[in-house]
Design a protein around this motif. Structure first.
Motif, short mmCIF file in Angstrom:
data_model
loop_
_atom_site.label_atom_id
_atom_site.label_comp_id
_atom_site.label_asym_id
_atom_site.label_seq_id
_atom_site.Cartn_x
_atom_site.Cartn_y
_atom_site.Cartn_z
N LEU A 164 0.80 -1.39 -0.07
CA LEU A 164 0.21 0.06 0.04
C LEU A 164 0.84 1.30 0.02
O LEU A 164 0.32 2.55 0.02
CB LEU A 164 -1.13 0.07 1.26
CG LEU A 164 -1.92 -1.38 1.13
CD1 LEU A 164 -2.85 -1.15 2.46
CD2 LEU A 164 -2.77 -1.44 0.02
N GLY A 165 2.07 1.12 -0.03
CA GLY A 165 3.10 2.31 -0.43
C GLY A 165 3.00 3.07 0.87
O GLY A 165 2.87 2.44 2.30
N CYS A 166 3.94 4.07 1.14
CA CYS A 166 4.18 4.92 2.17
C CYS A 166 3.81 6.31 2.03
O CYS A 166 3.26 6.68 0.93
CB CYS A 166 5.73 5.03 2.51
SG CYS A 166 6.75 5.82 1.23
N PRO A 167 3.92 7.01 2.89
CA PRO A 167 3.68 8.74 2.78
C PRO A 167 4.44 9.34 1.47
O PRO A 167 3.66 10.34 1.07
CB PRO A 167 4.13 9.39 4.04
CG PRO A 167 3.80 8.17 5.03
CD PRO A 167 4.22 7.09 4.52
N ASP A 168 5.47 8.66 1.36
CA ASP A 168 6.18 9.27 -0.03
C ASP A 168 5.55 8.89 -1.33
O ASP A 168 5.41 9.82 -2.25
CB ASP A 168 7.60 8.77 0.02
CG ASP A 168 8.57 9.45 1.16
OD1 ASP A 168 7.97 10.46 1.62
OD2 ASP A 168 9.57 8.96 1.26
N CYS A 169 4.84 7.69 -1.38
CA CYS A 169 4.23 7.35 -2.70
C CYS A 169 2.89 7.76 -2.71
O CYS A 169 2.21 7.62 -3.93
CB CYS A 169 4.64 6.12 -3.27
SG CYS A 169 4.87 4.84 -1.74
N ARG A 170 2.13 7.81 -1.77
CA ARG A 170 0.57 7.86 -1.59
C ARG A 170 0.15 9.08 -2.40
O ARG A 170 -0.88 8.79 -2.98
CB ARG A 170 0.28 8.39 -0.02
CG ARG A 170 -0.21 7.29 0.91
CD ARG A 170 -1.45 6.58 0.36
NE ARG A 170 -1.16 5.07 0.76
CZ ARG A 170 -1.38 4.80 2.31
NH1 ARG A 170 -2.08 5.60 2.93
NH2 ARG A 170 -1.40 3.39 2.37
N LEU A 225 4.38 2.83 -6.50
CA LEU A 225 5.47 2.66 -5.41
C LEU A 225 6.54 3.48 -5.53
O LEU A 225 7.16 3.43 -6.53
CB LEU A 225 5.70 1.22 -5.17
CG LEU A 225 4.70 0.26 -4.50
CD1 LEU A 225 5.37 -1.15 -4.39
CD2 LEU A 225 4.05 0.84 -3.38
N CYS A 226 7.24 3.92 -4.40
CA CYS A 226 8.45 4.66 -4.48
C CYS A 226 9.55 3.46 -4.54
O CYS A 226 9.33 2.47 -4.11
CB CYS A 226 8.71 5.68 -3.19
SG CYS A 226 8.75 4.91 -1.67
N ASN A 227 10.84 4.11 -4.69
CA ASN A 227 11.89 2.77 -4.69
C ASN A 227 12.05 2.29 -3.57
O ASN A 227 12.10 0.98 -3.48
CB ASN A 227 13.34 3.75 -4.93
CG ASN A 227 13.27 3.95 -6.47
OD1 ASN A 227 12.53 3.57 -7.59
ND2 ASN A 227 14.21 4.87 -6.89
N VAL A 228 11.96 2.99 -2.40
CA VAL A 228 12.07 2.25 -1.08
C VAL A 228 10.97 1.37 -0.67
O VAL A 228 11.32 0.14 -0.29
CB VAL A 228 12.34 3.16 0.07
CG1 VAL A 228 12.66 2.64 1.24
CG2 VAL A 228 13.14 4.29 -0.36
N CYS A 229 9.70 1.59 -1.04
CA CYS A 229 8.64 0.59 -0.93
C CYS A 229 8.80 -0.52 -2.02
O CYS A 229 8.41 -1.62 -1.59
CB CYS A 229 7.36 1.28 -1.29
SG CYS A 229 6.87 2.48 0.15
N ASP A 230 9.27 -0.28 -3.10
CA ASP A 230 9.46 -1.12 -4.20
C ASP A 230 10.46 -2.34 -3.63
O ASP A 230 10.14 -3.64 -3.76
CB ASP A 230 9.98 -0.66 -5.27
CG ASP A 230 9.59 -1.39 -6.76
OD1 ASP A 230 8.53 -2.04 -6.54
OD2 ASP A 230 10.44 -1.60 -7.58
ZN LIG Z 1 6.83 4.66 -0.53
#
Ligand SMILES: [Zn+2]
Ligand SMILES: [Zn+2]
Length: 418
Positions: A164-170, A225-230
């Motif tokens: 579900l991603g993080c606040p960076d990719c939301r 997704l951002c890179n970290v979430c990916d």
């Molecule tokens: Zn993220």
């Protein structure tokens, strides 16, 4: 008098399966380093509104909320995570050791529409891990659940996972989602329209058929997704592969609560033919901070205990019950007194012993011993006592032996306790 709608008694004949699950779960949890925590069933309403989210089905429609005699707004817990987070913060557990693993087993309350297999008081087995951001913990929880269900005899297990991603990719996802919803606006129900501004993600939980169809191709968090979430999600997947846990990436899995971030999952079984979910969980890296604690990553799951037992009732026909070791037939006042003391002594020594105190006949008592499934019957009448010897009958082989009254209890233990 009857139970309230949606509430039920779990009668003794159903308990062996509940206990079997609890035993197996506690054993596994302890092997993985989880400690049991017990939390109140009643909390301030605010705790759930803030953690689960104001604009969710649970908080809007399903919670048992009431004012107490002083007017305080209270709610019967609809889930365990919020309370465990509250406890983690309240007792400043993060200060002594931020890494904590908890489990709890107990009732939850939601005023859902009553339907078969759904209860308004239902039970959950819940586990939470605080202080670890590593994706290995995500895999480990899914692995643990899979292992528990395998041990309980469930088949066709697969984990449906999503990120579900993080606040960076939301924000990028929410923008895409809002654009999409805008284009489908005329096909959505009133509830969805209302949620558009407040909490668009929760529109994806809508169970109205028209909405479901309109939202079938909605954008997925997984594509934003951002890179970290990916990276995080990739580690979860490769680790599960290495551990031979069957999983399916399910972009549409959103879980109905606001606090989830990154990995979310559901464990499905085909034990009953069709697929059904028996557990679900997810990461919630923002919730501890949201509720007033320091920034602390966290993750957890809940097993639907009622549902699990329902599945097991189909696959596990003979859960171990506690067999009656000995039934004492005491005939006459003197024998009754003796029998009473023998039975208490045997109970104390761990031999499951019963007797009947209603002064029934020999025939009636033999019948009762059979009905209770006694392995052995001890027969003590006035004659036997006069001769200082009582009769022990093996109900399986029908063999009888005579035992001296003086050494009865130790002799009985030798024979009856295998
Ligand atoms: Zn993220
Ligand atoms: Zn809708």
């Amino acid at each position: 008098m009857q139970t309230i709608r949606g509430f039920r008694d779990i009668l003794p004949e159903h308990i062996p399966l509940w206990q079997k699950v609890e035993k197996e779960a506690i054993f596994l949890f302890e092997s993985f380093g989880f400690k049991e925590i017990r939390i109140p069933v009643l909390e301030k309403t605010e705790l759930f509104a803030r953690s689960i989210g104001e604009v969710t089905d649970i908080v809007e429609k399903e919670m048992y909320t009431f004012a107490d005699r002083k007017g305080a707004k209270l709610t019967l817990r609809p889930e365990a995570t919020a309370s465990i987070v509250r406890s983690y913060i309240q007792h400043k557990m993060y200060a002594t050791d931020p890494v904590r693993k908890f489990f709890m087993i107990g009732p939850m309350f939601r005023r859902e529409r009553p339907q078969k297999g759904r209860y308004r008081q239902f039970y959950q087995i819940d586990a939470e891990v605080f202080g670890i951001e590593s994706a290995f913990i995500d895999s480990q929880l899914i692995f643990l659940l899979n292992e528990l269900f395998k041990r309980l005899g469930l088949t066709g297990l697969s984990a449906h996972i999503n990120s579900l991603g993080c606040p960076d990719c939301r924000p990028s996802f929410q923008k895409a989602l809002l654009n999409f919803i805008e284009s489908k606006k005329d096909k959505l129900c009133e509830n969805c329209i209302r949620r558009m501004d407040k909490n668009p993600l929760r529109i994806l939980d809508c169970k109205v058929t028209g909405c479901k169809e309109a939202l079938a191709d909605a954008p997925a968090t997984l594509d934003h997704l951002c890179n970290v979430c990916d990276d995080h999600f990739n580690t979860v997947k490769t680790t599960l592969e290495q551990q031979k846990v069957d999983f399916i990436v399910d972009k549409s899995l959103v879980r109905g609560l606001d606090y989830y971030t990154r990995t979310a999952w559901e464990i499905q079984t085909t034990s009953l033919g069709a697929q059904s979910a028996v557990a679900g969980g997810g990461r919630y890296d923002g919730l501890v901070k949201e509720l007033g604690g320091p920034q602390t990553p966290a993750i957890g799951f809940a097993i639907g205990f009622d549902r699990l037992v329902e599945v097991m009732e189909q696959v596990d026909k003979s859960p171990g019950t506690n067999p009656l070791n000995l039934f004492i037939i005491s005939l006459g006042d003197k024998a009754m007194k003796k029998g009473y003391h023998w039975s208490c002594e045997l109970n104390q020594l761990g031999v499951y012993t019963e007797m009947d105190y209603r002064g029934k006949s020999m025939k009636a008592l033999m019948k009762r011993a059979n009905k209770l499934g006694a392995q052995y019957v001890l027969i003590a009448g006035e004659n036997e006592l006069a001769e200082h010897a009582v009769i022990l009958r093996n109900m399986n082989t029908k063999e009888q032996v005579s035992l001296a009254v003086e050494t009865l209890v130790p002799e009985l233990i030798k024979i009856v306790k295998k």
